[in-house]
Design an enzyme around this catalytic site. Structure first.
Site, short mmCIF file in Angstrom:
data_model
loop_
_atom_site.label_atom_id
_atom_site.label_comp_id
_atom_site.label_asym_id
_atom_site.label_seq_id
_atom_site.Cartn_x
_atom_site.Cartn_y
_atom_site.Cartn_z
N PHE A 116 0.85 -1.18 0.00
CA PHE A 116 0.00 0.00 0.00
C PHE A 116 0.90 1.24 0.00
O PHE A 116 1.89 1.28 0.71
CB PHE A 116 -0.87 -0.04 1.25
CG PHE A 116 -1.99 0.95 1.25
CD1 PHE A 116 -3.16 0.69 0.54
CD2 PHE A 116 -1.90 2.13 1.95
CE1 PHE A 116 -4.22 1.60 0.56
CE2 PHE A 116 -2.94 3.05 1.96
CZ PHE A 116 -4.10 2.77 1.26
N ASP A 187 2.61 -6.26 7.38
CA ASP A 187 1.44 -5.40 7.50
C ASP A 187 0.21 -6.29 7.30
O ASP A 187 0.06 -6.93 6.25
CB ASP A 187 1.49 -4.27 6.47
CG ASP A 187 0.40 -3.23 6.71
OD1 ASP A 187 -0.70 -3.63 7.15
OD2 ASP A 187 0.64 -2.04 6.44
N TYR A 212 -10.01 -0.79 11.27
CA TYR A 212 -11.29 -0.31 10.72
C TYR A 212 -11.73 -1.10 9.51
O TYR A 212 -12.80 -0.86 8.97
CB TYR A 212 -11.22 1.19 10.38
CG TYR A 212 -10.00 1.60 9.58
CD1 TYR A 212 -9.93 1.39 8.21
CD2 TYR A 212 -8.90 2.17 10.21
CE1 TYR A 212 -8.81 1.75 7.49
CE2 TYR A 212 -7.77 2.53 9.50
CZ TYR A 212 -7.73 2.32 8.14
OH TYR A 212 -6.61 2.66 7.43
N LYS A 213 -10.90 -2.06 9.05
CA LYS A 213 -11.29 -2.88 7.90
C LYS A 213 -12.06 -4.10 8.43
O LYS A 213 -13.18 -3.95 8.89
CB LYS A 213 -10.04 -3.23 7.09
CG LYS A 213 -9.46 -1.97 6.42
CD LYS A 213 -8.11 -2.15 5.75
CE LYS A 213 -7.65 -0.82 5.14
NZ LYS A 213 -6.22 -0.81 4.80
N ARG A 359 -13.12 -3.70 -6.68
CA ARG A 359 -12.81 -4.55 -5.53
C ARG A 359 -14.07 -4.94 -4.78
O ARG A 359 -14.93 -4.09 -4.52
CB ARG A 359 -11.96 -3.72 -4.57
CG ARG A 359 -10.66 -4.27 -4.27
CD ARG A 359 -9.78 -3.47 -3.36
NE ARG A 359 -10.33 -2.42 -2.52
CZ ARG A 359 -9.68 -1.91 -1.48
NH1 ARG A 359 -8.48 -2.38 -1.15
NH2 ARG A 359 -10.20 -0.95 -0.75
C1 LIG Z 1 -5.54 0.50 4.75
C2 LIG Z 1 -4.04 0.44 4.76
C3 LIG Z 1 -3.28 1.47 5.32
C4 LIG Z 1 -3.91 2.71 5.86
O1 LIG Z 1 -3.06 3.40 6.74
P1 LIG Z 1 -3.68 4.49 7.73
O2 LIG Z 1 -2.52 5.10 8.40
O3 LIG Z 1 -4.62 3.76 8.65
O4 LIG Z 1 -4.46 5.46 6.90
C5 LIG Z 1 -1.91 1.29 5.37
N1 LIG Z 1 -1.30 0.19 4.86
C6 LIG Z 1 -2.03 -0.80 4.30
C7 LIG Z 1 -1.32 -2.00 3.77
C8 LIG Z 1 -3.41 -0.70 4.21
O5 LIG Z 1 -4.11 -1.66 3.61
#
Ligand SMILES: *Cc1c(COP(=O)(O)O)cnc(C)c1O
Length: 400
Positions: A116, A187, A212-213, A359
């Protein structure tokens, strides 16, 4: 296909608008019914009734650790190895900074193109701040294993690719990294609550993730960080805030890290958000993660089969083998953004990731086969009729 949905009971734990097919729990989990009353109670009775005394009397001060243990049970982390707080981006920074210090003679951070962007951005920012010649090497997901060599300080990967859902072999890559003398940060943003994870068995050094996911903690819910017990008393936290101090209320002028993972705390914890997450985690009590995984695969396979019955040419961006995907299914379409807006307008919520990914997330706690069939049917109707082809569906929102 099992005749009875083993998760029918958990569905009643969630508030979802009638008639909506919600295939975006991989991005923002649905609202558990327990959250509203719990947060209202914390506000009225703890904040309102006990005021500052609630840090002790309501146990606020230990909430990041207590909720961390609850998350830990879902990711194979022993009690006392996970702590909550801040955003995932911050937790990535902390894990990476600590890991790099443990490999002072090495300069390479290895990641992949499926990571990400914020994880890569945080690495770029840290490299610039350190100014010690570190390099971020980003390879294709399939090339990660071969790219692990003795120049690599840290392998930093997201287990489930946010675009395609492709699943990395956590135990295998961790072993390979350790053989080369590197550390690994996993992660788990798209893994926690989506599939069984055993951080301890995989030998992971660090893990981070958001809540939050799939964990349904609410928008901006606090993130988590895991540090392997063999490292947690040795790592130096780069963000040396007072809540990670060994004695925050001694108010000493000099930082001394707390024992273990508590040193990864930074500042005052967000009690309302942690309370919402704590209540949301009740939905996971008694859930067998292997059964959840089996159900997630059934739902994903059903969606693909339904779509392919009429549109075999639609390109699946996710791995064909369900054992190699997380809990999402992605299709490619050149006009994926507009198609997704049409779907949303018709009550089927998925999301879009540039440049061409539609998605769909599968969350067995609150999703059944009827939802999956209906989602696929609406997608097929929209594609067949061309009713996605409208200027207002092409207009990009800030959040896609
Ligand atoms: C959703 C997601 C994030 C989001 O990071 P935030 O700091 O919570 O905005 C980061 N890394 C990955 C791999 C994600 O899927």
């Amino acid at each position: 296909m099992s005749p009875i949905d083993p998760f029918r009971a958990t569905r009643a734990l969630f508030d979802l608008p009638d008639g909506l097919v919600y295939l975006d729990g991989n991005s923002l989990g649905a609202l558990p019914k327990s959250v509203g009353p719990r947060v209202a109670e914390v506000i009225a009775s703890e904040w309102g009734g006990q005021l500052i005394g609630a840090w002790n009397s309501a146990g606020w001060v230990d909430l990041p650790r207590r909720v961390g243990d609850r998350v830990g049970r879902l990711i194979g982390a022993p009690a006392g190895t996970v702590v909550m707080g801040d955003t995932l981006s911050i937790k990535v920074f902390q894990a990476l900074a600590s890991a790099l210090e443990l490999r002072p003679d090495r300069r390479v951070i290895l990641s992949d193109t499926g990571n990400f962007p914020t994880d890569l951005y945080m690495a770029q920012g840290l490299i610039a701040s350190l100014d010690r010649g570190h390099k971020l090497r980003v390879v294709e997901p399939e090339a990660v294993e071969a790219a692990i060599d003795e120049s690599v300080a840290v392998v930093m990967l997201t287990q489930v690719d946010y675009r395609t859902g492709r699943l990395h072999d956590m135990a295998g890559l961790t072993r390979k990294a350790h053989e080369a003398g590197a550390l690994v940060i996993w992660d788990l943003a798209h893994s926690a609550g989506a599939l069984p994870i055993d951080l301890a068995a995989a030998g992971a050094d660090f893990a981070v993730g958001c809540t939050y996911k799939y964990l349904n903690g609410g928008p901006g819910a606090p993130a988590f960080i895991y540090v392997a017990p063999r490292l947690s008393d040795a790592v130096r936290p780069a963000l040396s805030g007072w809540f990670g101090h060994d004695a925050p209320f001694a108010f000493e002028p000099t930082y001394r890290p707390a024992a273990g993972v508590e040193r990864m705390r930074v500042g005052t914890p967000p009690i309302l958000a942690l309370s919402a997450l704590d209540a949301a985690l009740d939905a996971w009590e008694g859930i067998d993660m292997e059964a959840l995984r089996a159900r997630s695969i059934e739902l994903g396979e059903l969606f693909i089969a339904e779509v392919r019955r009429s549109r075999p040419e639609l390109e699946l961006a996710s791995p064909e083998d369900p054992a190699r995907r997380g809990s999402q299914v992605s299709f490619r379409h050149a006009e994926g953004y507009a198609v997704m807006q049409a779907l949303i307008a018709e009550g089927v919520i998925g999301d879009y990731r540039a440049p061409d990914i539609m998605r769909f997330g599968f969350t067995p706690l609150y999703l059944g086969e009827d939802d999956v069939r209906r989602g696929a049917a609406v997608l097929l109707e929209i594609l067949a009729s061309g009713r996605w082809d409208r200027p207002d569906y092409r207009r990009r929102n800030k959040v896609t």
